[in-house]
Design a protein around this motif. Sequence first.
Motif, PDB file in Angstrom:
ATOM      1  N   ARG A  43       0.823  -1.216   0.000  1.00 29.47           N
ATOM      2  CA  ARG A  43       0.000   0.000   0.000  1.00 29.47           C
ATOM      3  C   ARG A  43       0.853   1.259   0.000  1.00 29.47           C
ATOM      4  O   ARG A  43       0.454   2.278  -0.572  1.00 29.47           O
ATOM      5  N   LEU A  44       2.018   1.205   0.634  1.00 31.58           N
ATOM      6  CA  LEU A  44       2.908   2.359   0.667  1.00 31.58           C
ATOM      7  C   LEU A  44       3.974   2.270  -0.421  1.00 31.58           C
ATOM      8  O   LEU A  44       4.340   3.277  -1.025  1.00 31.58           O
ATOM      9  N   ASP A  49       7.555   3.674  -4.896  1.00 35.55           N
ATOM     10  CA  ASP A  49       8.111   3.168  -6.158  1.00 35.55           C
ATOM     11  C   ASP A  49       7.704   4.034  -7.350  1.00 35.55           C
ATOM     12  O   ASP A  49       8.089   3.744  -8.486  1.00 35.55           O
ATOM     13  N   GLY A  50       6.894   5.066  -7.118  1.00 36.85           N
ATOM     14  CA  GLY A  50       6.500   5.975  -8.178  1.00 36.85           C
ATOM     15  C   GLY A  50       5.425   5.439  -9.111  1.00 36.85           C
ATOM     16  O   GLY A  50       5.236   5.954 -10.205  1.00 36.85           O
ATOM     17  N   LYS A  68       7.434   7.633   5.063  1.00 38.45           N
ATOM     18  CA  LYS A  68       7.386   7.256   3.646  1.00 38.45           C
ATOM     19  C   LYS A  68       6.399   8.081   2.837  1.00 38.45           C
ATOM     20  O   LYS A  68       6.641   8.368   1.668  1.00 38.45           O
ATOM     21  N   VAL A  69       5.241   8.397   3.439  1.00 35.30           N
ATOM     22  CA  VAL A  69       4.161   9.078   2.722  1.00 35.30           C
ATOM     23  C   VAL A  69       3.511  10.112   3.629  1.00 35.30           C
ATOM     24  O   VAL A  69       3.690  10.081   4.848  1.00 35.30           O
ATOM     25  N   ASN A  70       2.739  11.001   3.027  1.00 35.53           N
ATOM     26  CA  ASN A  70       1.878  11.890   3.798  1.00 35.53           C
ATOM     27  C   ASN A  70       0.519  11.221   3.953  1.00 35.53           C
ATOM     28  O   ASN A  70       0.150  10.367   3.155  1.00 35.53           O
ATOM     29  N   PHE A  71      -0.226  11.643   4.959  1.00 38.13           N
ATOM     30  CA  PHE A  71      -1.561  11.101   5.187  1.00 38.13           C
ATOM     31  C   PHE A  71      -2.591  12.207   5.242  1.00 38.13           C
ATOM     32  O   PHE A  71      -2.344  13.283   5.781  1.00 38.13           O
ATOM     33  N   SER A  72      -3.761  11.892   4.714  1.00 41.99           N
ATOM     34  CA  SER A  72      -4.910  12.787   4.833  1.00 41.99           C
ATOM     35  C   SER A  72      -5.375  12.803   6.280  1.00 41.99           C
ATOM     36  O   SER A  72      -4.901  12.033   7.124  1.00 41.99           O
TER      37      SER A  72
END
Length: 193
Positions: A43-44, A49-50, A68-72
């Motif tokens: 999921r991330l 990986d683009g 790794k990512v931003n979250f809403s």
Amino acid sequence: IWKQGETKPSGLEPKLIERILEIAGYEYNFIDDYVYNKNGDVRLDVITDGKADITIRSITITEDRKQKVNFSEPYYYDGASALVLAKSGIESKDDFQNKTVYAFDFTTAYDWAKGNLQESEIVSYEDFSGDQAPEKLLLEGKIDVYLGDRSFLKTLLSKSPNFKLLDDTYTREPFGIAVDKDQPQLLNDINNA
């Protein structure tokens, strides 16, 4: 669920992200050709990986994942619960002692099990050959307990009268939409929508 031959997945989360992106004015497509050959959190990793800009699939917002990512903003709250066989005699986490407890190792349910069930054998998908679903392992007697998000485990109850969902929820966790860190405007538009 993404059924073979369908042009997109079905379920509440796909409908939610479609509506959010419609409100935000974005065109989009669902990625159906991402080949994943790692041991991690698909999921991330699909974002890092683009291959995708957004992922929505029952992802708990954690500090580690925020690296790794931003979250809403959270769109739902859930928590880890346990699915067992109805005839198992397991009634609470106190009965997990000396039992085989399954949780996917990239989930917060796995982290909770590792931190709270020292007297249990904690296993995950790499402990079994083939692509065996945990609910099948439970029915076959290869595991005693399946830990996962309570909402998801509830859906498994209809698949077999042999299952029982324990009453307890061991955590309370916010679910968020994962967004590529390099797209702050996309995150802002999702939150506004």
